[in-house]
Design a protein around this motif. Structure first.
Motif, PDB file in Angstrom:
ATOM      1  N   TYR A  41       1.833  41.605  -2.291  1.00  0.00           N
ATOM      2  CA  TYR A  41       2.024  40.480  -1.376  1.00  0.00           C
ATOM      3  C   TYR A  41       2.871  39.434  -2.077  1.00  0.00           C
ATOM      4  CZ  TYR A  41      -1.936  38.500  -4.001  1.00  0.00           C
ATOM      5  OH  TYR A  41      -2.771  38.065  -5.001  1.00  0.00           O
ATOM      6  N   ILE A 101       2.423  41.677   9.460  1.00  0.00           N
ATOM      7  CA  ILE A 101       3.125  41.752   8.181  1.00  0.00           C
ATOM      8  C   ILE A 101       4.621  41.888   8.434  1.00  0.00           C
ATOM      9  CG2 ILE A 101       3.424  43.129   6.071  1.00  0.00           C
ATOM     10  CD1 ILE A 101       0.552  44.120   6.438  1.00  0.00           C
ATOM     11  N   ARG A 117       8.160  44.942  -0.645  1.00  0.00           N
ATOM     12  CA  ARG A 117       7.306  43.757  -0.749  1.00  0.00           C
ATOM     13  C   ARG A 117       6.884  43.312   0.647  1.00  0.00           C
ATOM     14  NH1 ARG A 117      12.235  43.158  -2.944  1.00  0.00           N
ATOM     15  NH2 ARG A 117      13.801  41.944  -1.807  1.00  0.00           N
ATOM     16  N   ASP A 118       5.629  42.910   0.756  1.00  0.00           N
ATOM     17  CA  ASP A 118       5.062  42.487   2.031  1.00  0.00           C
ATOM     18  C   ASP A 118       4.863  40.977   2.053  1.00  0.00           C
ATOM     19  OD1 ASP A 118       4.885  44.826   3.505  1.00  0.00           O
ATOM     20  OD2 ASP A 118       2.890  45.340   2.764  1.00  0.00           O
ATOM     21  N   TYR A 119       5.191  40.392   3.197  1.00  0.00           N
ATOM     22  CA  TYR A 119       4.959  38.974   3.446  1.00  0.00           C
ATOM     23  C   TYR A 119       3.886  38.852   4.519  1.00  0.00           C
ATOM     24  CZ  TYR A 119       9.308  37.755   0.969  1.00  0.00           C
ATOM     25  OH  TYR A 119      10.288  37.582   0.023  1.00  0.00           O
ATOM     26  N   LEU A 122      -1.931  35.030   3.342  1.00  0.00           N
ATOM     27  CA  LEU A 122      -3.062  35.407   2.504  1.00  0.00           C
ATOM     28  C   LEU A 122      -4.349  34.716   2.960  1.00  0.00           C
ATOM     29  CD1 LEU A 122      -3.281  37.249   0.001  1.00  0.00           C
ATOM     30  CD2 LEU A 122      -3.156  35.192  -1.409  1.00  0.00           C
ATOM     31  N   ASN A 287       3.100  32.996   2.926  1.00  0.00           N
ATOM     32  CA  ASN A 287       1.792  32.937   2.281  1.00  0.00           C
ATOM     33  C   ASN A 287       1.327  31.483   2.290  1.00  0.00           C
ATOM     34  OD1 ASN A 287      -0.392  32.873   0.521  1.00  0.00           O
ATOM     35  ND2 ASN A 287       0.507  34.342  -0.912  1.00  0.00           N
TER      36      ASN A 287
END
Length: 305
Positions: A41, A101, A117-119, A122, A287
Protein backbone atom coordinates in the motif's frame (compact mmCIF):
# COMPACT_ATOMS: atom_id res chain seq x y z
CA UNK A 1 -3.58 1.89 -26.00
CA UNK A 2 -1.54 -0.94 -24.43
CA UNK A 3 -3.69 -4.02 -25.00
CA UNK A 4 -0.82 -6.43 -24.26
CA UNK A 5 0.08 -4.57 -21.10
CA UNK A 6 -3.53 -4.62 -19.90
CA UNK A 7 -3.74 -8.33 -20.67
CA UNK A 8 -0.99 -9.27 -18.21
CA UNK A 9 -2.60 -7.13 -15.50
CA UNK A 10 -6.00 -8.72 -16.13
CA UNK A 11 -4.36 -12.15 -16.04
CA UNK A 12 -2.66 -11.44 -12.72
CA UNK A 13 -5.77 -10.00 -11.08
CA UNK A 14 -7.98 -12.78 -12.46
CA UNK A 15 -5.63 -15.44 -11.11
CA UNK A 16 -6.50 -14.34 -7.56
CA UNK A 17 -9.83 -16.09 -8.07
CA UNK A 18 -13.42 -15.34 -8.96
CA UNK A 19 -14.78 -16.01 -5.51
CA UNK A 20 -15.46 -19.66 -6.26
CA UNK A 21 -11.89 -20.96 -6.35
CA UNK A 22 -8.61 -20.35 -4.59
CA UNK A 23 -5.92 -18.10 -6.09
CA UNK A 24 -3.61 -19.74 -8.59
CA UNK A 25 -0.30 -18.70 -7.06
CA UNK A 26 1.79 -19.97 -9.98
CA UNK A 27 -0.29 -17.95 -12.47
CA UNK A 28 0.02 -14.83 -10.35
CA UNK A 29 3.78 -15.11 -9.90
CA UNK A 30 4.35 -15.87 -13.60
CA UNK A 31 3.00 -12.40 -14.45
CA UNK A 32 5.86 -10.71 -12.58
CA UNK A 33 9.40 -10.03 -13.78
CA UNK A 34 12.13 -11.83 -11.79
CA UNK A 35 13.07 -8.68 -9.81
CA UNK A 36 9.59 -7.15 -9.61
CA UNK A 37 8.64 -5.00 -6.61
CA UNK A 38 5.17 -5.21 -5.05
CA UNK A 39 4.36 -2.36 -2.64
CA UNK A 40 1.38 -3.49 -0.56
CA UNK A 41 0.00 0.00 0.00
CA UNK A 42 1.12 3.52 -0.75
CA UNK A 43 2.94 5.63 0.16
CA UNK A 44 4.95 3.78 2.82
CA UNK A 45 3.70 0.20 2.91
CA UNK A 46 6.07 -2.77 2.89
CA UNK A 47 7.67 -3.65 -0.46
CA UNK A 48 8.23 -7.23 -1.58
CA UNK A 49 11.03 -7.77 -4.11
CA UNK A 50 11.47 -10.75 -6.43
CA UNK A 51 9.26 -13.62 -7.57
CA UNK A 52 10.06 -15.96 -4.69
CA UNK A 53 9.37 -13.29 -2.08
CA UNK A 54 6.12 -12.39 -3.86
CA UNK A 55 5.12 -16.06 -3.81
CA UNK A 56 5.83 -16.27 -0.09
CA UNK A 57 3.82 -13.12 0.60
CA UNK A 58 0.80 -14.43 -1.32
CA UNK A 59 0.97 -17.73 0.56
CA UNK A 60 1.23 -15.83 3.84
CA UNK A 61 -1.87 -13.78 3.04
CA UNK A 62 -3.82 -16.90 2.07
CA UNK A 63 -3.57 -18.09 5.67
CA UNK A 64 -6.23 -15.56 6.66
CA UNK A 65 -7.74 -14.17 3.43
CA UNK A 66 -9.78 -15.96 0.75
CA UNK A 67 -12.82 -15.77 -1.51
CA UNK A 68 -11.21 -13.17 -3.76
CA UNK A 69 -13.25 -11.40 -6.43
CA UNK A 70 -11.75 -8.55 -8.44
CA UNK A 71 -14.03 -6.27 -10.46
CA UNK A 72 -12.21 -3.81 -12.72
CA UNK A 73 -14.11 -0.52 -12.86
CA UNK A 74 -11.77 1.34 -15.23
CA UNK A 75 -8.48 0.41 -16.83
CA UNK A 76 -6.19 2.30 -19.19
CA UNK A 77 -2.61 1.91 -20.32
CA UNK A 78 0.42 3.12 -22.21
CA UNK A 79 3.40 1.15 -23.50
CA UNK A 80 4.86 0.77 -20.00
CA UNK A 81 2.10 1.63 -17.50
CA UNK A 82 -1.32 0.27 -16.59
CA UNK A 83 -3.61 1.87 -14.02
CA UNK A 84 -6.67 -0.09 -12.92
CA UNK A 85 -9.46 1.17 -10.68
CA UNK A 86 -11.15 -1.79 -9.08
CA UNK A 87 -13.55 -3.13 -6.49
CA UNK A 88 -12.09 -6.08 -4.59
CA UNK A 89 -14.21 -8.44 -2.52
CA UNK A 90 -12.68 -11.00 -0.17
CA UNK A 91 -13.10 -12.75 3.16
CA UNK A 92 -10.60 -11.80 5.87
CA UNK A 93 -10.59 -13.80 9.08
CA UNK A 94 -14.12 -14.98 8.27
CA UNK A 95 -15.51 -11.50 7.56
CA UNK A 96 -16.72 -10.51 4.04
CA UNK A 97 -15.18 -7.20 2.94
CA UNK A 98 -15.18 -4.89 -0.06
CA UNK A 99 -12.31 -2.55 -0.82
CA UNK A 100 -11.93 0.13 -3.49
CA UNK A 101 -8.39 0.29 -4.87
CA UNK A 102 -6.42 1.94 -7.64
CA UNK A 103 -3.45 -0.17 -8.72
CA UNK A 104 -0.47 1.11 -10.71
CA UNK A 105 1.50 -1.43 -12.74
CA UNK A 106 4.76 -0.88 -14.60
CA UNK A 107 5.27 -3.37 -17.43
CA UNK A 108 8.51 -4.19 -19.27
CA UNK A 109 9.19 -5.01 -22.93
CA UNK A 110 8.67 -8.72 -22.18
CA UNK A 111 5.16 -7.86 -21.00
CA UNK A 112 5.91 -8.72 -17.38
CA UNK A 113 5.02 -6.61 -14.35
CA UNK A 114 8.13 -4.95 -12.91
CA UNK A 115 6.38 -2.83 -10.26
CA UNK A 116 2.95 -2.98 -8.66
CA UNK A 117 1.57 -0.64 -6.01
CA UNK A 118 -1.92 -0.17 -4.60
CA UNK A 119 -3.51 3.09 -3.50
CA UNK A 120 -6.37 2.93 -1.01
CA UNK A 121 -7.62 4.54 2.19
CA UNK A 122 -5.80 2.80 5.02
CA UNK A 123 -8.14 4.30 7.62
CA UNK A 124 -11.16 2.81 5.87
CA UNK A 125 -9.43 -0.58 5.66
CA UNK A 126 -8.58 -0.55 9.37
CA UNK A 127 -12.10 0.50 10.31
CA UNK A 128 -13.64 -2.45 8.49
CA UNK A 129 -11.03 -5.11 9.30
CA UNK A 130 -10.05 -4.20 12.85
CA UNK A 131 -6.38 -4.37 11.85
CA UNK A 132 -3.69 -2.40 13.67
CA UNK A 133 -3.15 0.77 11.64
CA UNK A 134 0.57 0.67 12.48
CA UNK A 135 0.93 -2.94 11.35
CA UNK A 136 -1.73 -3.50 8.70
CA UNK A 137 0.17 -6.11 6.71
CA UNK A 138 2.12 -7.61 9.57
CA UNK A 139 5.34 -6.86 7.69
CA UNK A 140 5.89 -3.25 8.76
CA UNK A 141 9.46 -2.89 9.96
CA UNK A 142 10.42 -6.26 8.51
CA UNK A 143 10.07 -5.84 4.75
CA UNK A 144 12.19 -3.66 2.52
CA UNK A 145 11.99 0.07 3.21
CA UNK A 146 11.39 1.44 -0.25
CA UNK A 147 9.49 4.42 -1.62
CA UNK A 148 8.64 3.73 -5.26
CA UNK A 149 7.28 7.25 -5.68
CA UNK A 150 9.33 10.18 -4.30
CA UNK A 151 7.57 12.80 -2.22
CA UNK A 152 7.37 16.39 -3.39
CA UNK A 153 9.29 18.98 -1.39
CA UNK A 154 8.95 22.71 -0.78
CA UNK A 155 7.34 24.52 -3.68
CA UNK A 156 6.27 21.24 -5.25
CA UNK A 157 9.77 20.29 -6.38
CA UNK A 158 10.23 16.59 -7.08
CA UNK A 159 13.17 14.41 -8.10
CA UNK A 160 11.12 12.20 -10.43
CA UNK A 161 10.42 12.95 -14.08
CA UNK A 162 6.94 14.27 -14.81
CA UNK A 163 4.93 12.85 -17.68
CA UNK A 164 3.78 15.10 -20.48
CA UNK A 165 0.20 14.53 -21.64
CA UNK A 166 -0.03 12.01 -24.48
CA UNK A 167 -3.67 12.59 -25.48
CA UNK A 168 -6.09 15.51 -25.65
CA UNK A 169 -7.96 14.07 -22.66
CA UNK A 170 -4.77 13.95 -20.61
CA UNK A 171 -3.92 17.53 -21.66
CA UNK A 172 -7.33 18.77 -20.54
CA UNK A 173 -7.00 17.12 -17.14
CA UNK A 174 -3.41 18.37 -16.75
CA UNK A 175 -4.61 21.92 -17.48
CA UNK A 176 -7.25 21.38 -14.79
CA UNK A 177 -4.55 20.29 -12.32
CA UNK A 178 -2.30 23.23 -13.25
CA UNK A 179 -5.14 25.61 -12.41
CA UNK A 180 -4.75 24.66 -8.74
CA UNK A 181 -1.36 26.40 -8.49
CA UNK A 182 2.37 26.13 -9.10
CA UNK A 183 3.49 25.53 -5.51
CA UNK A 184 4.72 29.07 -4.89
CA UNK A 185 3.62 31.30 -2.02
CA UNK A 186 1.94 33.67 -4.45
CA UNK A 187 -0.10 31.15 -6.43
CA UNK A 188 -3.70 30.35 -5.57
CA UNK A 189 -6.26 28.12 -7.26
CA UNK A 190 -7.96 29.72 -10.26
CA UNK A 191 -11.41 28.90 -8.95
CA UNK A 192 -13.45 30.06 -11.93
CA UNK A 193 -11.21 28.23 -14.39
CA UNK A 194 -11.44 25.04 -12.33
CA UNK A 195 -15.22 25.18 -12.03
CA UNK A 196 -15.66 25.95 -15.74
CA UNK A 197 -13.79 22.74 -16.64
CA UNK A 198 -16.34 20.66 -14.75
CA UNK A 199 -19.80 19.70 -15.98
CA UNK A 200 -22.75 21.58 -14.42
CA UNK A 201 -23.76 18.43 -12.50
CA UNK A 202 -20.21 17.22 -11.80
CA UNK A 203 -19.43 15.15 -8.71
CA UNK A 204 -16.19 15.34 -6.73
CA UNK A 205 -15.58 12.65 -4.11
CA UNK A 206 -12.81 14.07 -1.95
CA UNK A 207 -11.34 10.65 -1.21
CA UNK A 208 -12.35 7.05 -1.87
CA UNK A 209 -14.40 5.35 -0.67
CA UNK A 210 -15.86 7.31 2.24
CA UNK A 211 -15.04 10.93 1.51
CA UNK A 212 -17.76 13.56 1.14
CA UNK A 213 -19.29 14.00 -2.31
CA UNK A 214 -19.63 17.54 -3.66
CA UNK A 215 -22.20 17.95 -6.47
CA UNK A 216 -22.78 20.80 -8.88
CA UNK A 217 -20.73 23.84 -9.80
CA UNK A 218 -21.92 26.08 -6.97
CA UNK A 219 -21.11 23.46 -4.36
CA UNK A 220 -17.76 22.78 -6.06
CA UNK A 221 -16.89 26.48 -5.96
CA UNK A 222 -17.83 26.67 -2.28
CA UNK A 223 -15.72 23.60 -1.44
CA UNK A 224 -12.63 24.97 -3.19
CA UNK A 225 -13.01 28.31 -1.41
CA UNK A 226 -13.44 26.47 1.91
CA UNK A 227 -10.23 24.51 1.37
CA UNK A 228 -8.38 27.70 0.48
CA UNK A 229 -8.90 28.88 4.06
CA UNK A 230 -6.40 26.33 5.36
CA UNK A 231 -4.47 25.03 2.31
CA UNK A 232 -2.04 26.86 0.04
CA UNK A 233 0.99 26.33 -2.21
CA UNK A 234 -0.82 23.63 -4.20
CA UNK A 235 1.15 21.81 -6.90
CA UNK A 236 0.03 18.71 -8.81
CA UNK A 237 2.90 16.55 -10.07
CA UNK A 238 1.75 13.97 -12.61
CA UNK A 239 4.15 11.04 -12.67
CA UNK A 240 2.07 8.77 -14.89
CA UNK A 241 -1.14 9.26 -16.83
CA UNK A 242 -3.17 6.88 -18.97
CA UNK A 243 -6.53 7.39 -20.60
CA UNK A 244 -9.41 6.25 -22.75
CA UNK A 245 -11.64 8.70 -24.63
CA UNK A 246 -13.81 9.14 -21.53
CA UNK A 247 -11.55 8.39 -18.53
CA UNK A 248 -8.18 9.75 -17.38
CA UNK A 249 -6.22 8.10 -14.56
CA UNK A 250 -3.19 9.81 -13.03
CA UNK A 251 -0.57 8.74 -10.52
CA UNK A 252 0.55 11.91 -8.76
CA UNK A 253 2.90 13.12 -6.05
CA UNK A 254 1.46 16.46 -4.95
CA UNK A 255 2.49 19.27 -2.66
CA UNK A 256 0.47 21.57 -0.41
CA UNK A 257 0.83 23.49 2.82
CA UNK A 258 -2.06 22.71 5.16
CA UNK A 259 -2.61 24.54 8.43
CA UNK A 260 0.93 25.83 8.16
CA UNK A 261 2.56 22.42 7.76
CA UNK A 262 4.11 20.65 4.78
CA UNK A 263 1.76 18.03 3.33
CA UNK A 264 3.26 16.09 0.45
CA UNK A 265 0.76 13.44 -0.61
CA UNK A 266 0.54 10.75 -3.25
CA UNK A 267 -2.53 9.44 -4.99
CA UNK A 268 -4.26 8.02 -8.01
CA UNK A 269 -6.88 10.41 -9.37
CA UNK A 270 -9.70 9.26 -11.64
CA UNK A 271 -11.52 11.67 -13.95
CA UNK A 272 -14.56 10.71 -15.99
CA UNK A 273 -15.36 13.02 -18.90
CA UNK A 274 -18.77 13.71 -20.40
CA UNK A 275 -19.59 13.94 -24.11
CA UNK A 276 -18.58 17.63 -24.08
CA UNK A 277 -15.15 16.73 -22.72
CA UNK A 278 -15.74 18.26 -19.29
CA UNK A 279 -15.13 16.47 -16.00
CA UNK A 280 -18.32 14.78 -14.81
CA UNK A 281 -16.85 12.60 -12.02
CA UNK A 282 -13.63 13.07 -10.07
CA UNK A 283 -12.31 10.97 -7.19
CA UNK A 284 -8.98 10.34 -5.51
CA UNK A 285 -7.42 7.23 -4.01
CA UNK A 286 -5.24 8.44 -1.17
CA UNK A 287 -3.99 7.06 2.14
CA UNK A 288 -5.88 9.30 4.56
CA UNK A 289 -3.94 7.94 7.53
CA UNK A 290 -0.76 9.33 5.97
CA UNK A 291 -2.38 12.68 5.14
CA UNK A 292 -3.94 13.03 8.60
CA UNK A 293 -0.55 12.52 10.24
CA UNK A 294 1.03 15.22 8.09
CA UNK A 295 -1.63 17.88 8.53
CA UNK A 296 -2.27 17.09 12.18
CA UNK A 297 -6.04 16.82 11.93
CA UNK A 298 -8.46 14.05 10.96
CA UNK A 299 -10.06 14.18 7.53
CA UNK A 300 -13.59 14.49 8.89
CA UNK A 301 -12.60 17.37 11.15
CA UNK A 302 -10.77 19.09 8.29
CA UNK A 303 -13.85 18.82 6.10
CA UNK A 304 -16.07 20.33 8.77
CA UNK A 305 -13.67 23.20 9.47
Amino acid sequence: MGAKQEAVVREMLGAWGEGAYEPDVDRIVACFAPEAVWTLYMPDGPSIRGREAIRQEIERQLQYVGGFMCKILHIASSEDTVIAEREDSFIRNGKPLTQYIAGVFEVDEDNLITAYRDYFDLKDFVEHTGANIDAVSGLEGAAESYRPVPEASEGGAITASLQSPATSEQRFVQDFCDAWGDGSDASRPDVERIVAMMAPDAEWRLWMPGGPVVRGREALRAEILRQMRYASNNKCNTLRAVSTPRVVLQERSDWAVMRGGACPHQMVAVYELNEDGRISRWREYINMADLDRKRGVAAVDAHLA
